[in-house]
Design an enzyme around this catalytic site. Structure first.
Site, PDB file in Angstrom:
ATOM      1  N   CYS A 160     -22.754   6.708 104.661  1.00  0.00           N
ATOM      2  CA  CYS A 160     -22.009   6.329 105.866  1.00  0.00           C
ATOM      3  C   CYS A 160     -20.978   7.412 106.196  1.00  0.00           C
ATOM      4  O   CYS A 160     -20.103   7.718 105.391  1.00  0.00           O
ATOM      5  CB  CYS A 160     -21.316   4.986 105.650  1.00  0.00           C
ATOM      6  SG  CYS A 160     -20.142   4.547 106.958  1.00  0.00           S
TER       7      CYS A 160
ATOM      8  N   CYS B 238     -17.358   6.348 105.875  1.00  0.00           N
ATOM      9  CA  CYS B 238     -16.893   6.368 104.477  1.00  0.00           C
ATOM     10  C   CYS B 238     -16.589   7.800 104.053  1.00  0.00           C
ATOM     11  O   CYS B 238     -15.566   8.073 103.413  1.00  0.00           O
ATOM     12  CB  CYS B 238     -17.953   5.754 103.558  1.00  0.00           C
ATOM     13  SG  CYS B 238     -18.342   4.021 103.893  1.00  0.00           S
TER      14      CYS B 238
END
Length: 465
Positions: free
Chosen positions: A385, A388
């Site tokens: 991600c 993230c």
């Protein structure tokens, strides 16, 4: 049926000789509905039934000021037979690979006549309408009104209609389906369980109805728009996902005239031609969709990062172009090589001595404790991600500042097999999700904002410990 007619005396070269004969000077023609015969030339012979599925307008529509629309349309739409001659579109795509958008647009309009329409979203794809105008051929435009667009986009639709002297054919979602979705899941369910269901009701199904009245459609897809889904978009293709007028897969052709054009060149074209643009672009918006799911992007961010920002940025499609999604994207997370458990082969993140890596049993034990010796901060993450990845530096720095403070900083990988558990037990809505486990409470507290800088995270911790 809404038809938009235009002709330009300035276009030469790539257009066909028969097209050259159809030019009528510098006046741009326009259209009105078939129930306004004083506007249309009597020589126009259009089948109403063939495009009924793309005809949201009717006789009850409020009339516009006639001064907006030129007095008559004198160009006749090319007649298209019951069956379009079969063509090898893969071969045609290769032949047109180096063609200009104007040449591709002219080819599309010449081939399909009244059985093709431009899909207009209210963003920089207004360039498609300008290219269509420049060909001098008749063209149609449709758009999906989801009911949740920005006010600026609705105003822009009106501006475009007035600028080009056309009526956009609007498609609307089924009211019963929208009502059922909102009553059962609320107005903002997409923040919790993804945008696909809402897009399916408000966009995909109306589009499907529209395309059933066509044999081809024209989109503003570009290869540089979405590296995970549009990098291989051809300039023309048999639509892999939707059906056209004749029914069945293969019955619809999809044209992407600006597939090979960079975004900056689209904007250079719009400025050079003095084309009106959506006011949202001046506010930092690049890719524009529904208001709750679109936000401005910062300098250096990819344009699709402003769409569904709580989801993976590499596989952002609402369903209108779902044929772009490869099978590994559909089966997994769309972020690389996908294992059977749905996780991906990317390097781990938050890898530092100050951050404890929790296993499934570890976080389950943390959940059960109602009298912890120290508070815990946990990030639920997926290493693929990009959001993230973007907060990794802040979280690592936070862990360094909290070292020795009595607050344990940790991480739990919550994708793949762990995602269902994390959604049910750990309040996971999207990646990353940050939880604070107080010393004397079993229930964790979810970090409520998207401000993931060190100061904001530290303020959250300090307020609770």
């Amino acid at each position: 049926m809404a038809l938009a007619f235009s002709s330009s005396p300035a276009i030469h070269g790539s257009l066909s000789s028969s097209h050259e004969q159809s030019k009528v000077g510098s006046q741009f023609g326009s259209f009105q509905h078939l129930d306004r015969p004083h506007i249309l030339s009597s020589s126009l012979n259009v089948s109403r039934s063939r495009s009924a599925a793309v005809k949201p307008l009717n006789a009850a529509e409020p009339k516009r000021n006639n001064s907006i629309v030129p007095s008559a349309a004198t160009i006749v739409a090319p007649e298209v037979g019951d069956k379009v001659e079969e063509e090898d579109y893969e071969k045609l795509a290769k032949e047109l690979e180096n063609a200009s958008p104007l040449e591709i647009m002219d080819k599309a309009l010449a081939k399909f006549g009244n059985d093709i329409a431009i899909a207009f979203s209210g963003a920089e794809d207004v360039a498609l309408i300008e290219y269509a105008r420049l060909t001098g051929r008749p063209f149609r435009v449709f758009s999906l009104d989801t009911g949740r667009l920005n006010p600026e986009t609705y105003k822009f639709f009106d501006t475009v209609e007035r600028h080009y002297g056309i009526h956009i054919e609007y498609m609307f979602p089924d009211a019963v389906e929208v009502q059922a979705l909102v009553r059962s899941k609320g107005l903002f369910s997409f923040y919790e369980d993804g945008h696909q269901e809402c897009c399916r009701v408000r966009k995909v199904r109306p589009l499907r109805r529209a395309l059933k009245g066509l044999r081809a459609w024209i989109t503003g897809q570009r290869k540089d728009q979405s590296p995970g889904t549009r990098s291989e978009v051809p300039v023309v293709q048999v639509d892999p996902a939707f059906e056209g007028l004749d029914g069945g897969l293969g019955s619809l052709v999809k044209w992407n005239p600006v597939a090979n054009v960079d975004g900056k060149d689209i904007w250079n074209f719009l400025r050079a031609m003095n084309v009106p643009v959506n006011l949202l672009h001046s506010q930092g918006y690049v890719s524009i969709g529904c208001e709750p799911c679109t936000r401005p992007v910062l300098p250096g961010q990819h344009e699709r990062e402003g769409r569904w920002w709580w989801e993976d940025a590499r596989a952002k499609e609402c369903g209108l172009h779902k044929g772009n999604l490869k099978q590994d994207t559909l089966n997994g997370n769309g972020n690389g090589a996908v294992h059977a458990n749905g996780s991906t082969t990317v390097a781990d993140i938050f890898d530092t001595k100050n951050i404890v890596s929790l296993s499934r049993p570890g976080i389950e034990n943390l959940l059960k404790l109602d009298d912890r010796r120290e508070p815990w901060l946990v990030v639920l993450y997926a290493p693929w991600c990009q959001f993230c990845q973007a907060m990794e530096g802040s979280y690592v720095e936070l862990a360094e500042k909290l070292a020795g403070s009595g607050v344990k900083v940790s991480k739990f990988r919550a994708d793949g097999d762990q995602k269902t558990f994390a959604q049910k037990e750990l309040q996971l809505g999207s990646f990353p999700t940050i939880l604070f486990f107080p010393k004397n409470s079993t229930r964790p507290i979810k970090y409520p904002t998207e401000n993931r800088d060190v100061d904001s995270l530290m303020a959250f911790v300090n307020a609770l410990r």
